[in-house]
Scaffold this active site. Structure first.
Site, mmCIF file in Angstrom:
data_model
loop_
_atom_site.group_PDB
_atom_site.id
_atom_site.type_symbol
_atom_site.label_atom_id
_atom_site.label_comp_id
_atom_site.label_asym_id
_atom_site.label_seq_id
_atom_site.Cartn_x
_atom_site.Cartn_y
_atom_site.Cartn_z
ATOM 1 N N ILE A 9 -16.075 0.678 -50.377
ATOM 2 C CA ILE A 9 -16.339 0.888 -51.816
ATOM 3 C C ILE A 9 -17.343 -0.135 -52.344
ATOM 4 O O ILE A 9 -18.292 0.194 -53.054
ATOM 5 C CB ILE A 9 -15.015 0.786 -52.614
ATOM 6 C CG1 ILE A 9 -14.011 1.819 -52.098
ATOM 7 C CG2 ILE A 9 -15.260 0.965 -54.105
ATOM 8 C CD1 ILE A 9 -12.594 1.644 -52.605
ATOM 9 N N ASN A 41 -1.033 -2.685 -46.549
ATOM 10 C CA ASN A 41 -1.097 -4.119 -46.268
ATOM 11 C C ASN A 41 -0.264 -4.870 -47.305
ATOM 12 O O ASN A 41 0.338 -4.264 -48.189
ATOM 13 C CB ASN A 41 -2.552 -4.594 -46.247
ATOM 14 C CG ASN A 41 -3.238 -4.311 -47.569
ATOM 15 O OD1 ASN A 41 -2.867 -4.853 -48.604
ATOM 16 N ND2 ASN A 41 -4.215 -3.408 -47.547
HETATM 17 O O1 PMT Z 1 -3.027 -8.926 -54.097
HETATM 18 P P1 PMT Z 1 -2.558 -10.333 -53.754
HETATM 19 O O2 PMT Z 1 -1.229 -10.325 -53.067
HETATM 20 O O3 PMT Z 1 -2.604 -11.251 -54.937
HETATM 21 O O4 PMT Z 1 -3.580 -10.929 -52.678
HETATM 22 C C1 PMT Z 1 -4.908 -11.165 -53.031
HETATM 23 C C2 PMT Z 1 -5.883 -10.770 -51.904
HETATM 24 C C3 PMT Z 1 -5.655 -11.647 -50.682
HETATM 25 C C4 PMT Z 1 -5.688 -9.299 -51.527
HETATM 26 C C5 PMT Z 1 -7.328 -10.970 -52.505
HETATM 27 O O5 PMT Z 1 -7.509 -12.301 -52.880
HETATM 28 C C6 PMT Z 1 -8.392 -10.569 -51.491
HETATM 29 O O6 PMT Z 1 -8.794 -11.323 -50.632
HETATM 30 N N1 PMT Z 1 -8.879 -9.297 -51.592
HETATM 31 C C7 PMT Z 1 -9.780 -8.674 -50.644
HETATM 32 C C8 PMT Z 1 -9.002 -8.222 -49.431
HETATM 33 C C9 PMT Z 1 -9.868 -7.538 -48.405
HETATM 34 O O7 PMT Z 1 -9.723 -6.378 -48.189
HETATM 35 O O8 PMT Z 1 -10.780 -8.303 -47.879
HETATM 36 P P2 PMT Z 1 -11.841 -7.810 -46.715
HETATM 37 O O9 PMT Z 1 -12.449 -9.087 -46.242
HETATM 38 O O10 PMT Z 1 -11.161 -6.963 -45.728
HETATM 39 O O11 PMT Z 1 -12.867 -6.931 -47.530
HETATM 40 C C10 PMT Z 1 -14.073 -7.461 -48.058
HETATM 41 C C11 PMT Z 1 -14.419 -6.826 -49.368
HETATM 42 O O12 PMT Z 1 -14.737 -5.439 -49.179
HETATM 43 C C12 PMT Z 1 -13.329 -6.880 -50.420
HETATM 44 O O13 PMT Z 1 -13.947 -7.159 -51.667
HETATM 45 C C13 PMT Z 1 -12.758 -5.467 -50.405
HETATM 46 O O14 PMT Z 1 -12.246 -5.090 -51.691
HETATM 47 C C14 PMT Z 1 -13.971 -4.633 -50.041
HETATM 48 N N2 PMT Z 1 -13.664 -3.369 -49.336
HETATM 49 C C15 PMT Z 1 -13.119 -3.385 -48.085
HETATM 50 C C16 PMT Z 1 -12.905 -2.180 -47.433
HETATM 51 C C17 PMT Z 1 -13.244 -0.976 -48.083
HETATM 52 N N3 PMT Z 1 -13.036 0.205 -47.518
HETATM 53 N N4 PMT Z 1 -13.774 -0.997 -49.314
HETATM 54 C C18 PMT Z 1 -13.995 -2.178 -49.945
HETATM 55 O O15 PMT Z 1 -14.479 -2.175 -51.088
#
Ligand code: PMT
Length: 407
Positions: free
Chosen positions: A307, A210
């Site tokens: 995670i 991504n």
């Molecule tokens: O890296 P940059 O370019 O500065 O951009 C920052 C960002 C947009 C990536 C950051 O601010 C952000 O939003 N990070 C989380 C991105 C994400 O995966 O969001 P999600 O809504 O899909 O996931 C929710 C949460 O679950 C997140 O804390 C993610 O780390 C966690 N997760 C998701 C999937 C997985 N398999 N394991 C996880 O821990």
């Protein structure tokens, strides 16, 4: 607020009429108990004599690169390391432009490059120069790199014009320094955080990933470090350097990130999941490069382990902070993730409206916790990170006293 007695301030003075106000700032800093060293650019000497600052600070004033090197007690690198905070006031348009470009052709610019400590600038210039797109872009770039930009003020200028561009008054700069140097809210706290994207291999040369650049997560690592935390950063593949002092664990895939986090989590007090972890991996990575064909092709995807959810489900769990990256219904989806993953805080960013999120230098966040929330307005990622870390520090300390079992 705690006093700044014995705090070491390196004051840089560049060429501008506001240099006379910096003499008053030196006086106020010394009165407040700080140790002050002054570095002037050659142009600054056209406005105020070094002797003025020497008399007020009680120390010799540095002007030339070779002055500092000739001083066996303190060379130019040591001078940069000596201070708790470096403030360039006044910071001229010319100096700011050179800082952005990474010039090092005078002592003060060299110190800005060599500093590991927070660097602040107090711009001072004609209002038209301040309004110029080049100045605006320079200040934005500096902020994005974590430089603190204090001011300018608006009002009557030395040139007779009226508008923004006046250096902040010494009393205001002193107040900013005092705020900046307050002991961090996370002294001695172990922070584990994830940043960047993950890559899920399709074959030896292709992968699913991504647009995460890691900028938000790396800014959080820096902000946590400055708040006094011991920081372990588990990072996916990015082209950033970790802030010095951070323990960096590099990983590639979601599986590797999961394993690295699980190995490190037992020692952590706070976990922050900022990585954009891939939700799916390819079932059966090919051993060799897949050959092109004219036929349609499909990949079987399997879910990866979440995670963040796994960390928050641990019996002895750290204080858990998640992120939510959404393209719509930010609050609704963020609150659902807060509850489903049993988090202490969730920081939600819209990633489709251009106000922040992936890749950009800026972000804005809607932060939620059970029963409350707070908005962090659009700012550079280092500034947003500082505000989020402050908030986490407040909630974490509150959580400790309310509910000791969360640690
Ligand atoms: O890296 P940059 O370019 O500065 O951009 C920052 C960002 C947009 C990536 C950051 O601010 C952000 O939003 N990070 C989380 C991105 C994400 O995966 O969001 P999600 O809504 O899909 O996931 C929710 C949460 O679950 C997140 O804390 C993610 O780390 C966690 N997760 C998701 C999937 C997985 N398999 N394991 C996880 O821990």
């Amino acid at each position: 607020m705690q006093p700044i007695i014995k705090k070491k301030i390196l004051l840089g003075v560049t060429g501008g009429i506001a240099a006379y106000k910096s003499a008053e700032l030196v006086r106020q800093l010394v009165k407040a108990g700080a140790e002050v060293r002054v570095v002037m650019t050659p142009a600054a000497r056209e406005f105020v004599q070094p002797l003025t600052y020497q008399a007020l600070s009680g120390h010799r004033v540095y002007v030339d690169l070779f002055d500092a090197q000739a001083d066996s007690a303190m060379d130019h690198i040591e001078l940069a390391r000596w201070c708790d905070l470096m403030l360039v006031a006044p910071a001229s348009a010319d100096f700011l432009g050179k800082m952005v470009a990474g010039y090092a052709d005078n002592l003060l610019l060299t110190l800005c490059l060599a500093s590991r400590q927070p660097v602040a600038v107090a711009p001072a210039m004609n209002q038209q120069m301040f309004a110029n797109a080049a100045t605006t872009a320079n200040l934005e770039q500096l902020q994005a790199r974590g430089v603190l930009v204090w001011g300018p003020d608006a009002g009557e200028q030395a040139c007779g014009e009226v508008g923004p561009g006046r250096m902040l008054e010494p009393a205001q700069l002193l107040a900013n320094i005092e705020t900046q140097l307050q002991p961090g809210k996370l002294q001695g706290v172990e922070v584990l955080l994830t940043a960047g994207p993950t890559r899920e291999a399709i074959d030896p040369v292709r992968y699913i990933s991504n647009r995460s650049s890691g900028k938000m997560g790396y800014a959080l690592a820096g902000a946590a470090l400055r708040a006094g935390a011991n920081v372990t950063l588990v990072s996916g593949p990015v082209s950033l350097s970790a802030p010095s002092g951070v323990k960096l664990l590099r990983v590639v895939s979601a599986g590797q990130m999961h394993d690295a986090v699980m190995r490190a989590v037992a020692n952590s007090d706070i976990f922050i999941g900022c990585a954009a972890v891939s939700d799916y991996r390819v079932d059966g990575e090919a051993d060799h490069k897949l050959k092109k064909s004219t036929q349609a092709m499909s990949l079987q995807l399997l879910p990866t382990t979440d995670i963040l959810a796994a960390v928050s489900a641990l019996d002895k769990r750290p204080f858990c902070v998640g992120f939510a990256a959404e393209t719509r219904d930010l609050e609704k989806y963020a609150l659902a993730k807060l509850q489903q993953k049993n988090l202490d805080i969730i920081a939600a960013n819209l990633v489709a409206d251009g106000s922040g999120g992936f890749e950009t230098d800026f972000n804005r966040l809607e932060v939620f916790w059970p029963g409350g929330g707070h908005s962090i307005a659009q700012a550079s990622k280092p500034e947003v990170a500082k505000q989020l870390i402050d908030l986490i520090g407040e909630r974490y300390t509150g959580a400790l006293s309310d509910n000791p079992s969360t640690t």
